[in-house]
Design a protein around this motif. Sequence first.
Motif, short mmCIF file in Angstrom:
data_model
loop_
_atom_site.label_atom_id
_atom_site.label_comp_id
_atom_site.label_asym_id
_atom_site.label_seq_id
_atom_site.Cartn_x
_atom_site.Cartn_y
_atom_site.Cartn_z
N ASP A 117 44.16 50.83 43.66
CA ASP A 117 45.05 51.99 43.57
C ASP A 117 46.46 51.47 43.37
OD1 ASP A 117 46.64 54.22 43.92
OD2 ASP A 117 45.51 54.98 45.63
N GLY A 118 47.11 51.92 42.30
CA GLY A 118 48.41 51.36 41.96
C GLY A 118 49.61 52.14 42.45
N THR A 119 49.42 53.13 43.31
CA THR A 119 50.55 53.96 43.73
C THR A 119 51.55 53.20 44.59
OG1 THR A 119 49.18 54.82 45.53
CG2 THR A 119 49.31 56.13 43.52
N ALA A 120 51.08 52.47 45.56
CA ALA A 120 51.94 51.65 46.42
C ALA A 120 51.11 50.44 46.88
CB ALA A 120 52.45 52.44 47.61
N PRO A 121 50.76 49.56 45.97
CA PRO A 121 49.76 48.53 46.29
C PRO A 121 50.27 47.47 47.26
CG PRO A 121 50.68 48.16 44.11
CD PRO A 121 51.21 49.48 44.58
N GLY A 122 49.48 47.21 48.29
CA GLY A 122 49.74 46.07 49.17
C GLY A 122 49.08 44.82 48.64
N GLU A 123 48.12 45.02 47.70
CA GLU A 123 47.47 43.90 47.04
C GLU A 123 46.96 44.36 45.69
OE1 GLU A 123 44.31 42.89 49.78
OE2 GLU A 123 42.91 44.29 48.84
N TYR A 124 46.77 43.40 44.81
CA TYR A 124 46.12 43.64 43.54
C TYR A 124 44.70 43.11 43.62
CZ TYR A 124 50.80 44.29 41.44
OH TYR A 124 52.06 44.73 41.12
N THR A 125 43.75 43.81 43.01
CA THR A 125 42.39 43.31 42.94
C THR A 125 41.94 43.24 41.49
OG1 THR A 125 41.52 45.55 43.33
CG2 THR A 125 41.66 44.07 45.23
N ILE A 126 41.26 42.15 41.15
CA ILE A 126 40.70 41.96 39.82
C ILE A 126 39.26 41.50 39.98
CG2 ILE A 126 42.91 41.40 38.74
CD1 ILE A 126 42.08 38.42 38.87
N ALA A 127 38.44 41.73 38.97
CA ALA A 127 37.06 41.24 38.96
C ALA A 127 36.91 40.33 37.75
CB ALA A 127 36.07 42.39 38.91
N VAL A 128 36.46 39.11 37.97
CA VAL A 128 36.45 38.08 36.93
C VAL A 128 35.02 37.67 36.62
CG1 VAL A 128 37.28 35.78 36.27
CG2 VAL A 128 38.69 37.25 37.76
N LEU A 129 34.63 37.81 35.36
CA LEU A 129 33.34 37.32 34.89
C LEU A 129 33.48 35.85 34.52
CD1 LEU A 129 30.41 37.72 33.83
CD2 LEU A 129 31.44 38.39 31.63
N ARG A 130 32.62 35.02 35.09
CA ARG A 130 32.70 33.58 34.81
C ARG A 130 32.16 33.30 33.43
NH1 ARG A 130 31.79 28.79 39.06
NH2 ARG A 130 32.24 27.04 37.68
N ARG A 131 33.06 32.86 32.53
CA ARG A 131 32.68 32.60 31.14
C ARG A 131 33.24 31.26 30.66
NH1 ARG A 131 34.74 37.40 27.70
NH2 ARG A 131 33.35 36.49 26.14
N GLY A 132 33.73 30.43 31.57
CA GLY A 132 34.36 29.19 31.17
C GLY A 132 35.86 29.35 31.05
N GLY A 133 36.57 28.22 30.88
CA GLY A 133 38.01 28.25 30.69
C GLY A 133 38.73 28.80 31.91
N GLY A 134 39.64 29.77 31.66
CA GLY A 134 40.46 30.31 32.73
C GLY A 134 39.66 31.02 33.79
N SER A 135 38.53 31.65 33.41
CA SER A 135 37.73 32.35 34.41
C SER A 135 37.09 31.37 35.40
CB SER A 135 36.64 33.20 33.74
OG SER A 135 35.71 32.39 33.05
N THR A 136 36.71 30.19 34.93
CA THR A 136 36.17 29.17 35.82
C THR A 136 37.23 28.73 36.83
OG1 THR A 136 34.63 28.39 34.14
CG2 THR A 136 35.14 26.87 35.95
N HIS A 137 38.46 28.60 36.36
CA HIS A 137 39.57 28.24 37.26
C HIS A 137 39.72 29.29 38.36
CE1 HIS A 137 43.55 26.80 38.52
NE2 HIS A 137 43.92 28.07 38.50
N LEU A 138 39.69 30.56 38.00
CA LEU A 138 39.86 31.63 38.98
C LEU A 138 38.68 31.68 39.95
CD1 LEU A 138 41.37 34.53 36.84
CD2 LEU A 138 42.56 32.95 38.37
N HIS A 139 37.48 31.41 39.46
CA HIS A 139 36.31 31.40 40.35
C HIS A 139 36.41 30.28 41.38
CE1 HIS A 139 32.93 34.17 39.02
NE2 HIS A 139 33.95 34.52 38.25
N GLY A 140 37.20 29.26 41.09
CA GLY A 140 37.35 28.15 42.03
C GLY A 140 38.42 28.36 43.08
#
Length: 306
Positions: free
Chosen positions: A56-79
């Motif tokens: 919810d972006g109205t007054a966010p205390g945190e951001y949430t993302i969902a990352v599909l592991r496909r190599g490259g930058g997504s592998t970095h985020l999964h780590g």
Amino acid sequence: MSVLDLVVRRTTELADGIRELALAAADAGPLPPHPAGSHLVLECGPARNAYSLTNDGTAPGEYTIAVLRRGGGSTHLHGLGPGDRVAASRPRSAFAPVRTARKHLLIAGGIGITPMVAHVREARRRHRDVELIYVHRPHAGAFAAELAATLGPRLHRVTGRAEFVRVTRNALAAQPLGTHLYVCGPGGLTDRVLTDAADAGWVPPRLHLERFVPADLEPGTEFVARLARSGRDVVVPSGTSLLDALERAGVAVPNLCRQGICGECRTPVLAGTPLHRDEYLDESEHGTAVMCCVSRSETDTLELDL
């Protein structure tokens, strides 16, 4: 680029190969608000990738993302784990819900569900009419339980191509006047939905899309970028982006996604006719600006405010 210093607060496995990251400000301060359909561009080791925000972006205390592991930058985020730091752009949006829409019909393929989660959450909070078609691989449906609890019979989950085509065509033909359509997923799926929508009589102003991978672009014909401020001419060969040609000529242009999504490389056009291939500029800006990373020119020369 305005950079946010974020820290990983927690990670959660949502489905096979999909991990959710909750990110907070490293100084524990407030985060910039944003509409549903927004994304962040994250520093992912040597890469920079855009990820949709699901919170919810109205007054966010945190951001949430969902990352599909496909190599490259997504592998970095999964780590990454709790306490790890990551730099990000401020939220950007080219996929926000239209406030005046009578109804919102959402169609998501695979990890394209991520911006739709934010759309559903905002629609519920604002008591808006929303329906979702979600196609994914078996056992790979992220957010499935939440979406089922929120939408009930207005959620259509499918795992096969034939069923997806049937459900989508039926939904496109059955919407009340004033419905807006939002599509996010692989290029082929998105193109198919837009073709079916056009065949069903939908008009372009009610069609909204966001691709989570770059579209395959034609190499285009060679043209000359005329730089008004410096008086230089830069040749842009076929198969070379305007952004790459400018960088090779030593001309610095701010950029992030290099996919025509984020808007960072927007450059004013002074003369000539741009060939728009981006997902950022609206029709009112066509002819007056160009996205250097993906757009080209329909005329031999394109004069830019550079």
